[in-house]
Design a protein around this motif. Structure first.
Motif, PDB file in Angstrom:
ATOM      1  N   VAL A 211       2.760  -7.559  -4.615  1.00  0.00           N
ATOM      2  CA  VAL A 211       3.477  -8.230  -3.525  1.00  0.00           C
ATOM      3  C   VAL A 211       3.944  -7.203  -2.502  1.00  0.00           C
ATOM      4  CG1 VAL A 211       4.286 -10.136  -4.984  1.00  0.00           C
ATOM      5  CG2 VAL A 211       5.667  -8.064  -4.764  1.00  0.00           C
ATOM      6  N   ASP A 212       4.233  -7.686  -1.300  1.00  0.00           N
ATOM      7  CA  ASP A 212       4.838  -6.826  -0.289  1.00  0.00           C
ATOM      8  C   ASP A 212       6.349  -6.798  -0.492  1.00  0.00           C
ATOM      9  OD1 ASP A 212       2.429  -6.176   1.010  1.00  0.00           O
ATOM     10  OD2 ASP A 212       2.484  -8.045   2.161  1.00  0.00           O
ATOM     11  N   SER A 213       6.991  -5.823   0.126  1.00  0.00           N
ATOM     12  CA  SER A 213       8.428  -5.652  -0.024  1.00  0.00           C
ATOM     13  C   SER A 213       9.116  -5.762   1.333  1.00  0.00           C
ATOM     14  CB  SER A 213       8.743  -4.293  -0.662  1.00  0.00           C
ATOM     15  OG  SER A 213       8.179  -4.194  -1.957  1.00  0.00           O
ATOM     16  N   ALA A 214      10.428  -5.761   1.301  1.00  0.00           N
ATOM     17  CA  ALA A 214      11.216  -5.765   2.534  1.00  0.00           C
ATOM     18  C   ALA A 214      12.523  -5.046   2.270  1.00  0.00           C
ATOM     19  CB  ALA A 214      11.481  -7.190   3.006  1.00  0.00           C
ATOM     20  N   VAL A 215      13.084  -4.457   3.306  1.00  0.00           N
ATOM     21  CA  VAL A 215      14.374  -3.779   3.206  1.00  0.00           C
ATOM     22  C   VAL A 215      15.435  -4.674   3.836  1.00  0.00           C
ATOM     23  CG1 VAL A 215      15.715  -1.764   3.897  1.00  0.00           C
ATOM     24  CG2 VAL A 215      13.316  -1.500   3.214  1.00  0.00           C
TER      25      VAL A 215
ATOM     26  N   GLU B  27       0.817  -1.213   0.000  1.00  0.00           N
ATOM     27  CA  GLU B  27       0.000   0.000   0.000  1.00  0.00           C
ATOM     28  C   GLU B  27       0.853   1.267   0.000  1.00  0.00           C
ATOM     29  OE1 GLU B  27      -3.088  -0.370  -0.452  1.00  0.00           O
ATOM     30  OE2 GLU B  27      -3.227  -2.530  -0.005  1.00  0.00           O
ATOM     31  N   ALA B  28       2.149   1.120   0.257  1.00  0.00           N
ATOM     32  CA  ALA B  28       3.026   2.296   0.331  1.00  0.00           C
ATOM     33  C   ALA B  28       3.494   2.768  -1.041  1.00  0.00           C
ATOM     34  CB  ALA B  28       4.239   1.972   1.204  1.00  0.00           C
ATOM     35  N   PHE B  29       3.118   2.028  -2.100  1.00  0.00           N
ATOM     36  CA  PHE B  29       3.617   2.319  -3.440  1.00  0.00           C
ATOM     37  C   PHE B  29       2.529   2.849  -4.373  1.00  0.00           C
ATOM     38  CE2 PHE B  29       6.343  -0.897  -1.625  1.00  0.00           C
ATOM     39  CZ  PHE B  29       7.614  -0.564  -2.051  1.00  0.00           C
ATOM     40  N   GLN B  30       3.006   3.562  -5.408  1.00  0.00           N
ATOM     41  CA  GLN B  30       2.143   3.986  -6.494  1.00  0.00           C
ATOM     42  C   GLN B  30       2.877   3.727  -7.814  1.00  0.00           C
ATOM     43  OE1 GLN B  30      -1.017   5.095  -6.383  1.00  0.00           O
ATOM     44  NE2 GLN B  30      -0.999   5.107  -8.636  1.00  0.00           N
TER      45      GLN B  30
END
Length: 250
Positions: free
Chosen positions: A176-180, A168-171
């Motif tokens: 998929v979800d991400s990770a750092v 949800e943090a992207f446009q």
């Protein structure tokens, strides 16, 4: 504002709390050299630019070049793909080197391998990648996620999954979800023929359900010289055991 290009795998991170958290994950000092991969509109660059005097921006999207030069006049902008970049040319070759970026999903592995193959050129790499890939980087033996990427990453660096990032943090919103993740590349590579080591790892995992004696049958010429238990499967070996295995086979 740039319109994301699908062919470049662009998903722009809009959450400023997450952007700040990513920037804080870098252990660099003011005098160190920092390379950012794919800055795009400069969302993460906003947090890096005030902190680092020697900032290099690697951007393949021509639309962003003029914008980045104008917005960050003291940074060095390179119109180049990271996969084509020569680190020695990109940087000024003075202080310690660090690399950071939100990696396009479709070329994550090639970028990771390029950084890991650089022989400790970087002190640290901080990347935002697909969560599933991040979990593979830090996976332990005898787990489903453990594979080629796990072994090679752990043989060439110390990986750490720092935190996850919601889609949800992207446009636009990815699927998929991400990770750092943080990677601390080792200064010394394993004392073995690296190309052959990679062949052994790849061959073993290509038939991961088979015993090593079968999966590596095409590479084994003398069983008596091999100190690794060949009745095991690839997923049961620790990363360091692949180095021992490659030495025995060579």
């Amino acid at each position: 504002m740039l319109k994301p290009k699908k062919n470049l795998g662009q998903h722009f991170l809009r959450d400023h709390q997450v952007l700040h958290k990513i920037a804080l994950s870098l252990r660099a000092s003011e005098e160190d050299e920092v390379i950012e991969i794919g800055p795009g509109e400069g969302a993460l660059t906003d947090y890096l630019y005030p902190e680092y005097r020697h900032l290099h921006l690697l951007e393949i999207d021509r639309r962003a070049i003029g914008f980045l030069n104008k917005r960050f006049p003291n940074a060095t902008v390179h119109h180049s793909s990271v996969l084509d970049a020569d680190w020695e040319i990109v940087t000024e070759a003075k202080g310690n080197k660090y690399i950071i970026g939100n990696l396009p999903y479709y070329i994550t592995s090639p970028i990771l391998f390029k950084v890991l193959d650089s022989g400790g050129f970087f002190e640290q790499a901080v990347f935002m990648i697909q969560k599933e890939v991040a979990e593979r980087l830090v996976a332990k033996p005898r787990t489903k996620a453990y594979g080629i990427l796990s072994v090679q990453t752990q043989l060439f660096s110390e990986p750490e999954l720092l935190f996850t990032v919601s889609r949800e943090a992207f446009q636009p919103r990815p699927n998929v979800d991400s990770a750092v993740v943080s990677l601390l590349p080792f200064k010394e590579k394993p004392d073995v023929d690296i190309a052959f080591l990679k062949t052994v790892i790849r061959t073993a995992f290509n038939q991961r359900r088979k015993k090593l004696s079968n999966a590596l049958s095409g590479l084994i010429t003398d069983h008596s010289r091999i100190s690794v238990d060949l009745s095991k499967r690839a997923e049961e070996l620790e990363p360091g055991e692949f180095v021992i295995l490659a030495r025995s086979l060579k």
